[in-house]
Design an enzyme around this catalytic site. Structure first.
Site, PDB file in Angstrom:
ATOM      1  CG  ASP A  81       8.991  79.527  66.289  1.00  0.00           C
ATOM      2  OD1 ASP A  81       9.250  80.449  66.193  1.00  0.00           O
ATOM      3  OD2 ASP A  81       9.218  78.158  66.390  1.00  0.00           O
ATOM      4  CD  GLU A 116       9.138  70.671  57.758  1.00  0.00           C
ATOM      5  OE1 GLU A 116      10.094  71.040  58.476  1.00  0.00           O
ATOM      6  OE2 GLU A 116       8.024  71.033  57.249  1.00  0.00           O
ATOM      7  CB  SER A 134       4.203  70.535  51.868  1.00  0.00           C
ATOM      8  OG  SER A 134       5.261  70.339  51.314  1.00  0.00           O
ATOM      9  CD  GLU A 135       6.783  73.819  57.152  1.00  0.00           C
ATOM     10  OE1 GLU A 135       6.264  74.405  56.485  1.00  0.00           O
ATOM     11  OE2 GLU A 135       7.658  73.503  58.049  1.00  0.00           O
ATOM     12  CG  HIS A 169      13.332  78.421  64.165  1.00  0.00           C
ATOM     13  ND1 HIS A 169      13.340  79.301  62.976  1.00  0.00           N
ATOM     14  CD2 HIS A 169      13.626  77.612  63.811  1.00  0.00           C
ATOM     15  CE1 HIS A 169      13.365  78.780  62.503  1.00  0.00           C
ATOM     16  NE2 HIS A 169      13.725  77.065  62.112  1.00  0.00           N
TER      17      HIS A 169
END
Lengths: 153, 437, 668
Positions: free
Chosen positions: C402, C346, C376-377, C444
């Site tokens: 995470d 990203e 868009s993991e 996180h």
């Protein structure tokens, strides 16, 4: 570089509207006669044959799942079988222009697509290409029973 | 289904027994064959095995209780089974397994554990696999080890300490002890039980120490004490001493040893031979093979030979009934069997009664002469001493040393006079010297 | 020959469906995962919409590696409800392909999202019940100004379908993809043979059977004089013969045996990983912007101290060669070796990665080898799966561990499975980077290495020093298996404090699976995963100074695979072991390790292995982290309470069994 894509507030804040292009729906309207320019007789027939192969293959699996036999050949298959009986034209049409260098990825209901794509490639390849692949795959383990079967017939 | 543990009947004449000790706690698992408890009659102490597998659910006897024979003293069964039907009508103390939840509560550890709480590791304390292996390798007994691991677990360092520190002390502690001429204490307060200087300094002064401990005597000790005292208080006993040429016995003993090497099953000892000779002497001198009943004398046609046995519980005197009918092999075997039963505590109380004459042998301890104490109503007891080399005129007229065994006969002068007693003793010596088997 | 090839195709497919070893995937794929890549048939997918992003990776592979051909994702109408399908369409229509990628790489991805629109998804009817698109083709208009050339085609007419696909293929060849096709079709059969079709009427099925494409098309051929009915009948009879033949062959246990796991109990084990060693997946020269030595980052690193201690003191952060430099060196080396190697995430380009690992790569690499992706993991990992399946090496990155949840299916069902489901035919050279955060709270800061380790088929590494980072990453980038790299954000700037020779400038590999003894000792072993290594080193110092105990500290470095030899050897020596990491304690992979140690070294243990993990809580704010993550004091307290009471130690935290059970009872 994104830095050259300047986001200009003057442009961004302009009023206007989004215009969409019309989306075609079932626009194809040719007859066989029209298509005779594009397909040979063999090609027309092969399209039919490929659909029939897929249909029969899946009918067979359906029989095996439901009746545990097909044309007197008994077998019990406990595993999954998601069939696409009825969808053969889509599969064959999808694969028709595709060669081995074109890749398809599928779903849980893709027996028909696998066969259609395979049949399309088989049709495009020459004998030595086919033989090389079939002999090389798992050192011919998949090919051998089929070859023997042909001799036996 | 829970099962009752009863106080066994030991012979027809025994009505009740004194309970001594449980080897298991309530709640423990016991297996068939485990030694469960000990008890005593006026004659002997006994051990009783568990007869079934299970959990010791309750006990109804404690040390010193006199329990009628065949009465239920404990219950063995499955965990959680009811014991109500077994409890003796509220008479005995009923100790049942405490509720495990209560135990947890009692066991309540402080929120955060105290550093190095030394917990005495009883039979049940946990031990780490590593410590266990080390203990086996180093031959360290873990029975009395103190675990310094979490929750008292015996861990490697405990075994190491025990192995190294059988009396491990700091150099300073050692030098203080040497200077003050003190023995080091058994354990110290240092890490892993190490003896520190402070431990040595805290030892009581040699001159001012109260160096005794009080321990209640066992019931069998009480009985022995009573019997011995009554014997000396109520009879007119005196002791005659002589010795007999032991050469014949020793040559027989040597012959026996080589016979045994060839497979002969009987280990005929000097004591067996002296006993055999004594029985022969009693047959020909029946006036000492009697019970003195105060106003009558009871004569016996057979010899019932009592003999003293030293056991972990104390002195016991089993009887070889009709000993005069036994060959020396039979006598030897019977005496060993009875002595073994006394050692194990499994002797039948009937076997502890009815002797007409008693033998007691301290020769094994090098005793050359002693005054045995009579077992009334018997009238004689023969003490057998060690064999010593004594100067004597030999067959050719020359003087030399021959092995002689000392004999000390105590007899009750109320029952017979000195001369018959001396004759009997002479007869014993004669039979020893001319022993033929 | 065609005849033989058709038999081969039918038999290979059927044998695969019947789980036979002669099947295309040796029976390890089965009906829903059958494929035959020599004919360009890539994996089917039992997860609805699973191919929606994987196929995009295939198209990416073709574009980046200048390979001919297009890619078709055949997915169902109902998969339009799946996030990964949308993510795949978003990813495939990113502006950068048209606007930012350079030269011959410029242009759209060659992919058709072909929705086989049979109107149903399980028991749900898409149009009219579970969807709102009215006509599925409408959705394409949302992606990119050219509307994905979206179109509905009558999939009941083979000629209409051939026509459409021919036109779309041309569009893709003109680099104007992606394309969306709404292929109208219908299945007479149920979802599966067990489906009673209670959700649709008999009349509806009959209406479609009345326009059965095979009958219709056959009749129109006869009508057009192309062939006679008897020709068609002969085709049918031939086909029945073929199908009977392959059924006989595929159902015979003699001709088509199943994989014999009695004879070879390791047959499946052997295909879980391919364990290859490949310098480059393509012979062509890698496209780079400059020679490596001219790269500013490379020049900067050259000035750094490659060992982090000087005269016993730590070199300043600015001067020390850091863990991120180790990662960078391994990655940049691979970019210059393997032309197929690409990286994206990203914030990979320009930014240089959120933690500056990629600083310098933007200068080194053209756009198509290093780019920013949509957030868009699922598609980041899914496209990587497709890219790798097709033969390329790829380094996807999710900024935070995470975010793995967003790529759950792609990691747990796709990346991990295809090597074994292809019986080892396919390779999965993916090195997936995730960072384990701190300071940023509950969403996180999680170490999820245990979750990944639980899934068979993924290698998992967690380097904690610059030397290990470079060596392990080199090994991962040389291999052919999917490797998940966990990186601690606390350690990106740490220097090399253990490997006294410093981090080598040249190439070297550290075997994945081999733990490392970071500090030798004899009284107690501390095994760590991740940044807890440094906490354990501090604890070891205190144990030595205060309690006279010498602790051996071992850094696991890898989680899957894991070679226990060094650990068992250590435990045999010390008899005691504490295992610590930042992962929440419940279900931590350390528990698995503790259990394995208990089983294999039981007789050597002086106390049970004890795991010290993070609390089973949300990660609180940075200011409260000392109550959450394992601290030095926790390790000492755990040793004192559970392993070896330390003389004079005052525990501050409750590691008693009682407290352990209390927490467990409450689930916290």
């Amino acid at each position: 570089m994104p830095k050259i894509e300047f986001i200009d507030p003057k442009v961004e804040r302009q009023s206007g509207e989004i215009k969409l292009d019309p989306i075609p729906v079932n626009q194809y309207s040719k007859s066989i006669e029209d298509e005779k320019l594009n397909f040979t007789k063999d090609e027309f027939i092969r399209i039919y044959r490929d659909m029939v192969i897929i249909r029969e293959f899946e009918n067979m699996i359906n029989d095996i799942k439901i009746k545990s036999e097909y044309n007197g050949i008994a077998y019990n298959h406990p595993g999954p079988a998601h069939l696409s009986i009825g969808q053969e034209a889509s599969a064959v049409g999808m694969a028709y222009h595709l060669d081995a260098e074109d890749y398809i990825f599928g779903s849980h209901r893709s027996h028909g697509e696998i066969l259609a794509k395979g049949l399309s490639v088989i049709n495009k390849w020459n004998d030595s290409q086919l033989m090389e692949v079939m002999k090389g795959y798992w050192d011919g383990a998949t090919l051998r029973p089929v070859e023997k079967g042909i001799r036996a017939r | 289904m829970a099962e009752a543990v009863i106080m066994p009947r030991q012979g027809q004449s025994v009505e009740s027994c004194i309970f001594s000790e449980w080897f298991f706690k309530v709640g423990d698992k016991v297996s068939k064959g485990d030694m469960l408890f000990t008890y005593e009659t006026d004659k002997a102490a006994f051990e009783q095995e568990a007869l079934v597998d299970g959990v010791l659910l309750a006990t109804f006897a404690k040390e010193g209780d006199e329990i009628p024979v065949l009465e239920t003293i404990a219950v063995i069964g499955a965990e959680g089974e009811s014991i109500d039907e077994f409890a003796p009508g509220g008479k005995a103390t009923v100790q049942t397994a405490s509720d495990p939840h209560d135990e947890v509560k009692e066991d309540k550890a402080p929120e955060i554990q105290q550093p190095i709480a030394e917990v005495s590791a009883g039979k049940d304390s946990a031990i780490s696999p590593r410590a266990k292996n080390l203990a086996a390798k180093e031959h360290v007994s873990i029975e009395h080890l103190k675990g310094t691991g979490p929750e008292g677990r015996i861990i490697e360092r405990d075994v190491e300490a025990a192995a190294k520190n059988r009396t491990k002390a700091t150099p300073l502690a050692k030098s203080i002890a040497a200077h003050d001429h003190k023995e080091l204490p058994a354990t110290g307060t240092g890490f892993g039980g190490k003896i520190r200087a402070a431990d040595v300094k805290q030892m009581p002064s040699v001159t001012l120490a109260n160096d005794f401990t009080d321990k209640k005597i066992s019931n069998i000790r009480k009985i022995i004490a009573q019997n011995m005292y009554e014997s000396l208080a109520n009879t007119a006993q005196l002791t005659l001493h002589t010795s007999a040429d032991a050469r014949k016995m020793l040559s027989i003993r040597n012959a026996m040893k080589s016979k045994m090497a060839d497979g002969y099953a009987y280990n005929i000892t000097i004591n067996d031979m002296v006993s055999f000779a004594t029985i022969r002497a009693l047959i020909v001198n029946p006036e000492i093979n009697i019970h003195f009943m105060g106003d009558s004398i009871r004569s016996f046609s057979n010899v019932h030979l009592g003999f003293a046995v030293d056991t972990p519980r104390g002195l016991m005197v089993p009887t070889v009934k009709n000993a005069n009918h036994l060959t020396i092999e039979g006598l030897s075997a019977t005496m060993k069997e009875l002595a073994g039963a006394c050692q194990k505590g499994s002797v039948n109380p009937e076997s502890l009664q009815g002797a007409t004459f008693t033998m007691t042998n301290l020769g094994g301890f090098g005793i050359e002469m002693f005054t045995p104490v009579l077992n009334p109503p018997q009238a004689g007891i023969l003490g057998v001493n060690t064999i010593t080399q004594q100067a004597a005129q030999l067959e050719g007229g020359a003087f030399g040393f021959i092995p002689k065994i000392g004999l000390s006969l105590t007899f009750d002068h109320r029952a017979l006079d000195g001369a018959p007693a001396a004759r009997f003793l002479q007869s014993v010596a004669h039979h020893i010297e001319n022993l033929s088997i | 020959m065609n005849d033989l090839a058709i038999d081969f195709l039918l038999y290979g497919t059927l044998a695969e469906i019947f789980a036979r070893e002669n099947g295309f995937n040796k029976g390890l794929g089965g009906s829903m995962h059958a494929f035959f890549t020599p004919f360009g048939v890539y994996p089917n997918n039992a997860i609805v919409g699973g191919s929606g992003d994987i196929a995009v990776g295939g198209a990416l592979y073709k574009k980046v590696n200048k390979k001919p051909g297009i890619v078709v994702a055949n997915i169902g109408d109902a998969s339009m409800g799946c996030g990964p399908v949308w993510e795949g369409m978003v990813f495939s229509s990113m502006d950068q392909f048209r606007l930012l990628w350079e030269g011959e790489f410029q242009g759209g991805l060659p992919i058709i999202f072909n929705f086989m629109n049979n109107q149903y998804g399980m028991g749900g009817q898409t149009r009219g019940e579970t969807m709102g698109y009215d006509v599925l083709a409408r959705v394409g208009a949302a992606f990119a100004p050219y509307q994905m050339h979206t179109e509905r085609v009558d999939g009941y007419n083979p000629l209409a379908m051939i026509d459409a696909c021919g036109r779309k293929k041309k569009i893709l060849e003109e680099k104007k993809g992606p394309v969306l096709l709404d292929t109208l079709t219908y299945r007479f059969s149920g979802h599966s043979p067990s489906d009673a079709s209670s959700y649709r009427t008999k009349e509806e099925i009959e209406a479609w059977q009345n326009v059965d494409s095979i009958i219709d098309y056959g009749q129109s051929l006869v009508k057009a004089g192309i062939c006679s009915q008897s020709d068609l009948d002969e085709i049918k009879a031939n086909t029945v013969g073929k199908v009977e033949k392959v059924l006989k062959l595929a159902s015979s246990d003699d001709i088509s045996p199943k994989m014999n796991l009695y004879a070879n109990p390791r047959a499946i084990e052997e295909v879980m990983f391919t364990n290859g060693s490949v310098d480059s997946f393509d012979d062509r020269e890698p496209e780079v912007n400059m020679p490596m030595e001219e790269n500013p980052r490379v020049q900067q690193i050259a000035k750094k101290e490659r060992f982090g201690l000087k005269d016993g003191k730590e070199v300043s952060k600015m001067k020390a060669y850091q863990l991120r430099d180790g990662l960078f060196e391994a990655i940049v080396d691979r970019f210059y070796k393997d032309a197929t190697c690409i990286a994206y995430g990203e914030e990979n380009r320009d930014w240089g990665g959120a933690f500056a690992v990629y600083r310098g790569l933007t200068e080194a690499l053209p756009y198509h080898r290093l780019f920013n992706s949509s957030i868009s993991e699922g598609a980041i990992v899914g496209t990587a799966v497709g890219y790798a399946l097709c033969g390329g090496r790829v380094i996807p990155e999710l900024m935070y561990c995470d975010f793995l949840g967003r790529a759950g299916d792609e990691v747990f069902n796709q990346m991990s499975k295809w090597q074994a489901m292809s019986a080892g035919y396919l390779k999965m050279p993916i090195v997936m980077r995730v960072s384990v955060g701190s300071k940023y709270g509950a969403q996180h800061s999680q170490d999820w290495s245990s979750l990944v380790a639980h899934i068979p088929g993924i290698k998992v590494i967690f380097p904690t020093t610059p030397y290990d980072a470079k060596g392990l990453l080199n090994a991962a980038l040389q291999g052919t298996d999917p490797v998940m790299v966990f990186e601690s954000q606390r350690l990106y700037d740490i220097g090399e404090l253990f490997h006294t020779a410093g981090v080598p400038e040249g190439y070297y590999e550290i075997e994945i699976g081999d733990p490392d003894v970071k500090r030798a000792g004899k009284d107690i072993t501390i095994l760590t995963i991740g940044s807890t290594l440094y906490t354990a080193i501090e604890a070891a110092k205190t144990l030595e100074e205060k309690y006279g105990l010498s602790a051996e500290v071992i850094d696991a470095r890898s989680i899957v695979p894991f070679n226990y030899e060094k650990v068992i050897e250590s435990v045999k020596k010390t008899g005691r072991i504490v295992l610590a990491s930042d992962a929440c304690e419940r279900g931590s992979v350390l528990k698995e390790m503790a259990q394995t140690i208990s089983e294999t070294a039981f007789d050597y243990l002086d106390a049970p292995p004890v795991v010290v993990g993070s609390r089973n809580w949300i990660t609180p704010a940075y200011e409260l982290e000392e109550f959450f993550f394992p601290q030095k004091q926790w390790i000492l307290d755990a040793i004192h309470t559970k392993i070896l009471p330390l003389e004079g130690h005052e525990p501050k935290h409750d590691f008693s069994s009682k407290e352990q059970l209390r927490r467990s009872k409450l689930g916290v």
